[in-house]
Design a protein around this motif. Sequence first.
Motif, PDB file in Angstrom:
ATOM      1  N   ALA A 189      82.695  20.632  62.284  1.00  0.00           N
ATOM      2  CA  ALA A 189      83.057  21.568  62.376  1.00  0.00           C
ATOM      3  C   ALA A 189      83.501  21.900  60.908  1.00  0.00           C
ATOM      4  O   ALA A 189      83.716  23.142  60.325  1.00  0.00           O
ATOM      5  CB  ALA A 189      83.439  22.434  63.456  1.00  0.00           C
ATOM      6  N   ALA A 190      85.034  21.285  61.068  1.00  0.00           N
ATOM      7  CA  ALA A 190      86.001  21.925  59.900  1.00  0.00           C
ATOM      8  C   ALA A 190      85.111  20.778  58.453  1.00  0.00           C
ATOM      9  O   ALA A 190      85.737  21.466  57.270  1.00  0.00           O
ATOM     10  CB  ALA A 190      87.100  20.333  59.899  1.00  0.00           C
ATOM     11  N   ALA A 191      84.950  20.060  58.416  1.00  0.00           N
ATOM     12  CA  ALA A 191      83.734  19.341  56.853  1.00  0.00           C
ATOM     13  C   ALA A 191      82.614  20.439  56.440  1.00  0.00           C
ATOM     14  O   ALA A 191      83.060  21.361  55.499  1.00  0.00           O
ATOM     15  CB  ALA A 191      82.858  18.293  57.295  1.00  0.00           C
ATOM     16  N   ARG A 192      81.904  21.811  57.733  1.00  0.00           N
ATOM     17  CA  ARG A 192      81.627  22.379  57.106  1.00  0.00           C
ATOM     18  C   ARG A 192      81.832  23.351  57.098  1.00  0.00           C
ATOM     19  O   ARG A 192      81.774  24.592  55.583  1.00  0.00           O
ATOM     20  CB  ARG A 192      80.920  22.341  58.457  1.00  0.00           C
ATOM     21  CG  ARG A 192      79.293  24.121  57.618  1.00  0.00           C
ATOM     22  CD  ARG A 192      78.614  24.574  59.066  1.00  0.00           C
ATOM     23  NE  ARG A 192      77.215  23.660  58.645  1.00  0.00           N
ATOM     24  CZ  ARG A 192      76.084  23.317  59.851  1.00  0.00           C
ATOM     25  NH1 ARG A 192      76.661  24.096  61.448  1.00  0.00           N
ATOM     26  NH2 ARG A 192      75.924  22.407  59.449  1.00  0.00           N
ATOM     27  N   VAL A 193      83.251  24.359  57.372  1.00  0.00           N
ATOM     28  CA  VAL A 193      84.040  25.259  56.956  1.00  0.00           C
ATOM     29  C   VAL A 193      84.422  24.948  55.969  1.00  0.00           C
ATOM     30  O   VAL A 193      84.345  26.233  54.853  1.00  0.00           O
ATOM     31  CB  VAL A 193      85.001  25.434  57.873  1.00  0.00           C
ATOM     32  CG1 VAL A 193      85.949  26.824  57.535  1.00  0.00           C
ATOM     33  CG2 VAL A 193      84.115  25.567  59.033  1.00  0.00           C
ATOM     34  N   ASP A 247      82.973  22.682  53.318  1.00  0.00           N
ATOM     35  CA  ASP A 247      82.230  22.959  52.265  1.00  0.00           C
ATOM     36  C   ASP A 247      81.839  24.247  51.836  1.00  0.00           C
ATOM     37  O   ASP A 247      81.956  24.385  50.402  1.00  0.00           O
ATOM     38  CB  ASP A 247      81.006  22.211  52.916  1.00  0.00           C
ATOM     39  CG  ASP A 247      80.028  22.547  52.152  1.00  0.00           C
ATOM     40  OD1 ASP A 247      79.631  21.950  50.919  1.00  0.00           O
ATOM     41  OD2 ASP A 247      78.674  22.583  52.648  1.00  0.00           O
ATOM     42  N   LYS A 248      81.335  25.425  52.905  1.00  0.00           N
ATOM     43  CA  LYS A 248      81.755  26.598  52.717  1.00  0.00           C
ATOM     44  C   LYS A 248      82.875  26.936  51.548  1.00  0.00           C
ATOM     45  O   LYS A 248      82.453  28.114  50.822  1.00  0.00           O
ATOM     46  CB  LYS A 248      81.487  27.530  54.212  1.00  0.00           C
ATOM     47  CG  LYS A 248      80.113  26.439  54.993  1.00  0.00           C
ATOM     48  CD  LYS A 248      78.887  26.548  54.225  1.00  0.00           C
ATOM     49  CE  LYS A 248      77.749  25.919  54.924  1.00  0.00           C
ATOM     50  NZ  LYS A 248      76.509  26.155  53.992  1.00  0.00           N
ATOM     51  N   LEU A 249      83.732  27.297  52.442  1.00  0.00           N
ATOM     52  CA  LEU A 249      84.808  27.428  51.871  1.00  0.00           C
ATOM     53  C   LEU A 249      84.849  27.225  49.508  1.00  0.00           C
ATOM     54  O   LEU A 249      85.153  28.505  49.505  1.00  0.00           O
ATOM     55  CB  LEU A 249      86.712  27.653  52.057  1.00  0.00           C
ATOM     56  CG  LEU A 249      86.556  28.380  53.934  1.00  0.00           C
ATOM     57  CD1 LEU A 249      87.897  27.852  54.117  1.00  0.00           C
ATOM     58  CD2 LEU A 249      86.764  29.515  53.173  1.00  0.00           C
ATOM     59  N   VAL A 250      84.608  26.450  49.919  1.00  0.00           N
ATOM     60  CA  VAL A 250      84.701  25.353  48.426  1.00  0.00           C
ATOM     61  C   VAL A 250      83.442  26.305  47.716  1.00  0.00           C
ATOM     62  O   VAL A 250      83.390  26.268  46.654  1.00  0.00           O
ATOM     63  CB  VAL A 250      85.317  24.079  48.000  1.00  0.00           C
ATOM     64  CG1 VAL A 250      84.417  23.214  47.448  1.00  0.00           C
ATOM     65  CG2 VAL A 250      86.320  23.973  48.476  1.00  0.00           C
ATOM     66  N   ASP A 251      82.084  26.018  48.894  1.00  0.00           N
ATOM     67  CA  ASP A 251      81.246  27.316  47.584  1.00  0.00           C
ATOM     68  C   ASP A 251      81.689  27.979  47.192  1.00  0.00           C
ATOM     69  O   ASP A 251      80.508  28.202  46.190  1.00  0.00           O
ATOM     70  CB  ASP A 251      80.033  26.358  48.165  1.00  0.00           C
ATOM     71  CG  ASP A 251      78.801  26.644  48.407  1.00  0.00           C
ATOM     72  OD1 ASP A 251      78.239  26.385  46.861  1.00  0.00           O
ATOM     73  OD2 ASP A 251      77.930  27.704  48.509  1.00  0.00           O
ATOM     74  N   ASN A 252      82.035  28.794  48.180  1.00  0.00           N
ATOM     75  CA  ASN A 252      82.031  30.161  48.578  1.00  0.00           C
ATOM     76  C   ASN A 252      82.945  30.312  46.782  1.00  0.00           C
ATOM     77  O   ASN A 252      82.571  31.560  46.331  1.00  0.00           O
ATOM     78  CB  ASN A 252      82.753  30.990  49.215  1.00  0.00           C
ATOM     79  CG  ASN A 252      81.582  31.443  50.140  1.00  0.00           C
ATOM     80  OD1 ASN A 252      80.605  31.158  50.601  1.00  0.00           O
ATOM     81  ND2 ASN A 252      81.709  31.848  51.507  1.00  0.00           N
ATOM     82  N   ALA A 253      84.123  30.370  46.640  1.00  0.00           N
ATOM     83  CA  ALA A 253      85.232  30.005  45.475  1.00  0.00           C
ATOM     84  C   ALA A 253      83.918  29.320  44.054  1.00  0.00           C
ATOM     85  O   ALA A 253      84.087  29.953  43.420  1.00  0.00           O
ATOM     86  CB  ALA A 253      86.276  28.754  45.436  1.00  0.00           C
ATOM     87  N   PHE A 254      83.259  28.634  44.139  1.00  0.00           N
ATOM     88  CA  PHE A 254      82.857  28.175  43.462  1.00  0.00           C
ATOM     89  C   PHE A 254      81.096  29.178  42.931  1.00  0.00           C
ATOM     90  O   PHE A 254      81.143  29.533  41.427  1.00  0.00           O
ATOM     91  CB  PHE A 254      82.169  27.211  42.920  1.00  0.00           C
ATOM     92  CG  PHE A 254      83.200  25.961  42.315  1.00  0.00           C
ATOM     93  CD1 PHE A 254      83.176  25.965  41.291  1.00  0.00           C
ATOM     94  CD2 PHE A 254      83.725  24.670  43.472  1.00  0.00           C
ATOM     95  CE1 PHE A 254      84.333  24.995  40.866  1.00  0.00           C
ATOM     96  CE2 PHE A 254      84.243  24.164  42.801  1.00  0.00           C
ATOM     97  CZ  PHE A 254      84.369  23.236  41.693  1.00  0.00           C
ATOM     98  N   GLY A 274      77.774  31.890  54.064  1.00  0.00           N
ATOM     99  CA  GLY A 274      78.832  31.043  54.180  1.00  0.00           C
ATOM    100  C   GLY A 274      79.710  30.824  54.966  1.00  0.00           C
ATOM    101  O   GLY A 274      80.517  30.106  56.548  1.00  0.00           O
ATOM    102  N   LEU A 275      79.873  32.344  55.348  1.00  0.00           N
ATOM    103  CA  LEU A 275      81.593  32.897  55.899  1.00  0.00           C
ATOM    104  C   LEU A 275      81.506  33.247  57.389  1.00  0.00           C
ATOM    105  O   LEU A 275      82.696  32.558  57.737  1.00  0.00           O
ATOM    106  CB  LEU A 275      82.762  34.027  55.230  1.00  0.00           C
ATOM    107  CG  LEU A 275      82.462  33.736  53.899  1.00  0.00           C
ATOM    108  CD1 LEU A 275      83.599  34.374  53.207  1.00  0.00           C
ATOM    109  CD2 LEU A 275      83.625  32.633  53.852  1.00  0.00           C
TER     110      LEU A 275
END
Length: 117
Positions: free
Chosen positions: A10-14, A16-23, A77-78
Amino acid sequence: MAHWPGNIDAAARVADKLVDNAFQHAEPFGPGEGWVELRLTVLPKTDALLIEVDDATPEFADFEKATTAEPSNPPPGLWWVRHYQGTLSWDPKTDATTGDVVGKTVTAFLPTTWSPA
């Protein structure tokens, strides 16, 4: 994160989603492809995991809409933060020397326990 007692997947997915959203939806720091900053902290009193991502865009357009969107295929993602019973927030990021706003920090708190709905 390797020593966090919660759900590592869960932590890795979240994260990943936060970094992906930033880009995908914000500007990275630096020239060219740039970079965003990711910090993971286990909070000592609660063992909750704090996931922080900094980017160079000082606002978060449609934050409420982005954080309350219903799952679709694939889920936004979020949505994953809420799915894992976490909370999401954001704040302007300021330069420590000048106090100027230089971007934002998006923060997710994940509890150590998670039970699927």
